[in-house]
Design an enzyme around this catalytic site. Structure first.
Site, PDB file in Angstrom:
ATOM      1  N   THR A  65       0.858  -1.193   0.000  1.00  0.00           N
ATOM      2  CA  THR A  65       0.000   0.000   0.000  1.00  0.00           C
ATOM      3  C   THR A  65       0.888   1.236   0.000  1.00  0.00           C
ATOM      4  O   THR A  65       2.092   1.129  -0.277  1.00  0.00           O
ATOM      5  CB  THR A  65      -0.968  -0.041   1.214  1.00  0.00           C
ATOM      6  OG1 THR A  65      -1.884   1.054   1.106  1.00  0.00           O
ATOM      7  CG2 THR A  65      -0.237   0.057   2.541  1.00  0.00           C
ATOM      8  N   ASN A  66       0.353   2.389   0.313  1.00  0.00           N
ATOM      9  CA  ASN A  66       1.170   3.608   0.413  1.00  0.00           C
ATOM     10  C   ASN A  66       0.677   4.413   1.606  1.00  0.00           C
ATOM     11  O   ASN A  66      -0.289   4.028   2.263  1.00  0.00           O
ATOM     12  CB  ASN A  66       1.092   4.409  -0.889  1.00  0.00           C
ATOM     13  CG  ASN A  66      -0.347   4.757  -1.236  1.00  0.00           C
ATOM     14  OD1 ASN A  66      -0.987   5.541  -0.546  1.00  0.00           O
ATOM     15  ND2 ASN A  66      -0.869   4.133  -2.299  1.00  0.00           N
ATOM     16  N   SER A  67       1.351   5.542   1.866  1.00  0.00           N
ATOM     17  CA  SER A  67       1.061   6.226   3.134  1.00  0.00           C
ATOM     18  C   SER A  67      -0.019   7.305   3.028  1.00  0.00           C
ATOM     19  O   SER A  67      -0.105   8.176   3.888  1.00  0.00           O
ATOM     20  CB  SER A  67       2.348   6.795   3.725  1.00  0.00           C
ATOM     21  OG  SER A  67       3.053   7.475   2.718  1.00  0.00           O
ATOM     22  N   GLU A 114      -2.806   2.457  -5.908  1.00  0.00           N
ATOM     23  CA  GLU A 114      -1.521   1.777  -6.151  1.00  0.00           C
ATOM     24  C   GLU A 114      -1.357   1.583  -7.659  1.00  0.00           C
ATOM     25  O   GLU A 114      -2.277   1.140  -8.342  1.00  0.00           O
ATOM     26  CB  GLU A 114      -1.510   0.411  -5.452  1.00  0.00           C
ATOM     27  CG  GLU A 114      -1.059   0.460  -4.009  1.00  0.00           C
ATOM     28  CD  GLU A 114       0.369   0.945  -3.852  1.00  0.00           C
ATOM     29  OE1 GLU A 114       1.237   0.553  -4.656  1.00  0.00           O
ATOM     30  OE2 GLU A 114       0.618   1.739  -2.926  1.00  0.00           O
TER      31      GLU A 114
END
Ligand code: CTP
Length: 404
Positions: free
Chosen positions: A216-218, A285
């Site tokens: 995932t990402n922040s 994503e």
């Protein structure tokens, strides 16, 4: 906080009327001037005397009170209270709003003082439906609430919980603190997006490697949620499709939770109908594992992981290619050549506006409450100074309204 703000409260006949006493206290404590209208049925649930004392003002129930003198033209202004109050208020909250009162407002009926005042009000009207679960789910109520939304009235959705009937379900009025926040959010806001339907995506997506692991990402979703709040406050009907974030629901905004880019894509497609604007703030994503293991990958089985990744569907690009009847705004998170890359994205994805922010700028990007945005259109760009994400959301919405 609410000093000199003029708040009109309309109370109709539901048991939740008792909660309004506490709301009145909260509003008065913050410096607001509160005037109250009750329907005759409401006065059976909570005493007008209590509300008069708390609001420090006379409570109006009857259209033609016996102790008022309507005998001469000179005194006629007393008889046009409903107009006076409608013009006086900065915001008009109707809570609880029963199925009956909602139906009458939808039909333009004005057979009591509260309803007459709704017809003559010029300020934002906020309505908190409150009723039993089955009444709330009845198609007639659903239709009436939709009519009110089309009028540009803001609906404070009821919550799930215990109901007076002893049943549990939807139809419980929002708590006084939530009503208070709703009222404050709607004060002195221009309702220039009334009637607009806006779809916003927010947060990250997650892409599974196996049953329990994912990449995932922040992204925290704050930017999208703040735009949703700003759009709601300006009268828009907002649908918010959110990846996994730890942000609370926004009163009056339809929230749809998703996890993966594929789910987000499906929900965007099934909610696109009749939208006037789509804003893609989600940090979708860009890649996902080509194959997902259906069970948990055991560490004994291997010393290293090698995964192949493939591109996810570009939702924004899909929308650009299938743009019919809505405007499209995309986001770009850049580290260099911000403007040039943003322009390229605008053309490549057939956007009306692209909002870029630079990861290297202090106060911009993921996780912060602020942002430094540049909004680029077909012909020009405008860079805004550091501001809250809520304010930035309003700037983006201002730009949308200027689009041809
Ligand atoms: N977006 C999308 N679907 C994806 C990836 C991104 O809809 N699979 C959207 C985002 O919501 C955002 C915009 O596209 O509005 C970002 O564009 P993108 O080209 O993905 O920019 P970056 O993620 O910054 O990628 P790049 O490295 O190409 O600049």
């Amino acid at each position: 906080m609410l000093k000199d703000k003029k708040i009109l409260l309309g109370i109709s006949g539901g048991i939740a009327a008792y909660k309004i006493c506490y709301l009145v206290r909260l509003l008065v404590r913050q410096g607001a001037e509160v005037r109250i209208i009750m329907t005759p049925a409401a006065a059976k649930f909570v005493s007008p005397v209590t509300l008069a004392v708390l609001s420090k003002n006379e409570v109006i129930i009857n259209m033609f009170p016996e102790n008022k003198d309507f005998s001469s033209a000179e005194k006629i202004s007393t008889g046009t209270w409903h107009v006076n109050l409608g013009l006086w208020a900065d915001v008009f909250l109707i809570a609880p709003a029963t199925a009956n009162t909602i139906a009458k407002i939808a039909g333009g009926i004005s057979d009591n003082f509260l309803l007459t005042t709704v017809l003559s009000s010029r300020c934002p009207v906020l309505i908190a439906p409150t009723m039993d679960d089955d009444m709330y789910k009845n198609p007639a109520t659903g239709r009436n609430i939709n009519i009110l939304k089309e009028f540009g009235y803001r609906i404070i959705d009821p919550v799930k919980g215990e109901l007076a009937s002893g049943l549990s379900g939807e139809g419980r009025m929002a708590e006084p603190e939530d009503l208070f926040n709703f009222v404050s959010d709607n004060l002195s806001v221009n309702r220039d997006l009334a009637g607009k339907k806006i779809l916003i995506t927010a947060g990250p997506t997650i892409e599974y490697l196996d049953r329990v692991r994912f990449i995932t990402n922040s992204s925290t979703g704050k930017m999208g949620f703040e735009i949703a709040k700003a759009a709601r406050n300006r009268g828009a009907e907002v649908t918010l499709i959110s990846g996994p974030v730890s942000l609370s629901d926004i009163e009056g905004v339809k929230r749809i939770n998703v996890k993966t880019s594929r789910e987000m894509f499906e929900k965007v497609k099934s909610n696109i109908k009749n939208k006037d604007l789509v804003i893609m703030t989600a940090a979708v994503e860009d890649f996902k594992p080509s194959a997902k293991s259906e069970s948990k990958i055991k560490k004994e089985e291997r010393n290293k992981f090698i995964f192949e990744f493939e591109k996810t569907v570009d939702i924004l690009e899909y929308l650009g290619k299938n743009k019919k009847g809505f405007k499209l705004i995309g986001f770009a998170l850049e580290t260099e050549n911000e403007l040039e890359n943003a322009r390229k994205k605008l053309v490549r994805k057939n956007l009306d506006l692209v909002v870029s922010n630079n990861l290297n700028t202090e106060g911009a990007g993921f996780g912060t409450d602020t942002n430094v945005i540049t909004v680029t259109g077909r012909n020009k760009s405008e860079k805004f100074p550091l501001m809250s994400k809520y304010e930035a959301g309003n700037k983006i919405l201002d730009k949308y309204l200027k689009l041809k």
